[in-house]
Design an enzyme around this catalytic site. Structure first.
Site, PDB file in Angstrom:
ATOM      1  CD  GLU A 133      25.591 -55.896  29.179  1.00  0.00           C
ATOM      2  OE1 GLU A 133      25.428 -56.760  29.571  1.00  0.00           O
ATOM      3  OE2 GLU A 133      26.287 -54.577  29.514  1.00  0.00           O
ATOM      4  CG  HIS A 150      31.637 -56.662  33.986  1.00  0.00           C
ATOM      5  ND1 HIS A 150      30.444 -55.831  33.934  1.00  0.00           N
ATOM      6  CD2 HIS A 150      32.701 -55.782  33.824  1.00  0.00           C
ATOM      7  CE1 HIS A 150      31.049 -54.653  34.194  1.00  0.00           C
ATOM      8  NE2 HIS A 150      32.373 -54.537  34.252  1.00  0.00           N
ATOM      9  CG  ASP A 192      28.215 -58.958  34.685  1.00  0.00           C
ATOM     10  OD1 ASP A 192      28.946 -58.348  35.483  1.00  0.00           O
ATOM     11  OD2 ASP A 192      28.051 -58.385  33.514  1.00  0.00           O
ATOM     12  CG  HIS A 205      29.203 -56.924  30.050  1.00  0.00           C
ATOM     13  ND1 HIS A 205      29.607 -56.303  31.100  1.00  0.00           N
ATOM     14  CD2 HIS A 205      29.856 -56.878  29.028  1.00  0.00           C
ATOM     15  CE1 HIS A 205      30.775 -55.632  30.722  1.00  0.00           C
ATOM     16  NE2 HIS A 205      30.798 -55.778  29.462  1.00  0.00           N
TER      17      HIS A 205
END
Length: 175
Positions: free
Chosen positions: A113, A149, A159, A31
């Site tokens: 992330e 994602h 993303d 992400h």
């Protein structure tokens, strides 16, 4: 805990629960995140994942209130990793999602992330940390695929975006 990475700073998110019994971790989801959008370096992402984001701090934040999201890891711009959820537990990063005919990707994935946006290149330090982390995770779990994602929530999420250099990342994995 089951699946804590010792090199990562540990910050426990309340937004996690048990994976369904017998679930194998076969997917890694990458992400991109920045809070406020397009801004780097603050503590807002940590605050979001810990449900303590102050809605007064930015006009964008009120819409995030009550969202209850997390990821297993965040890799900051300088490459520093933070772990919010042990890998053996389910983080709430994917939302409505499916991969190869299996929905509820949170059940069987690890979410990573990267501090960034769709349109700002990610930093080399982030790729290096990510590659090291992924190599370690692949030794420990039967991971078959690494996706964005956008791949598991097409049309809903973009993303890590066009700024993520998949070929550079894959070449680091082969080192």
């Amino acid at each position: 805990g089951e699946g804590n990475v010792v090199t990562a700073r540990q910050v426990s998110s309340p937004n996690q629960d048990d994976r369904p019994p017998g679930t194998k971790i076969t997917l890694l989801v990458l992400h991109g995140i920045s809070l406020p959008p397009g801004m780097f370096g603050g503590d807002e992402i940590e605050a979001l994942f810990c449900n303590v984001l102050d809605p007064q701090k930015n006009p964008y934040f009120p819409q995030l209130m009550g969202s209850c999201v997390s990821a297993h890891f965040l890799i900051r711009r300088d490459g520093a990793p933070i772990q919010f959820v042990a890998c053996g537990r389910r983080a709430w990063h994917a939302g409505e999602s499916a991969w190869k005919g299996h929905d509820h990707c949170n059940d069987y994935s690890i979410g990573i992330e990267l501090e960034g946006t769709d349109h700002v290149p990610y930093e080399r330090a982030q790729y290096l940390t990510l590659a090291g982390l992924v190599c370690g995770l692949k030794k420990r779990y039967p991971i078959q695929d690494i996706v964005g994602h956008s791949d598991i929530s097409p049309g809903r999420k973009t993303d890590p975006g066009p700024s993520f250099d998949w070929s550079a990342f894959r070449s680091l994995l082969r080192l």
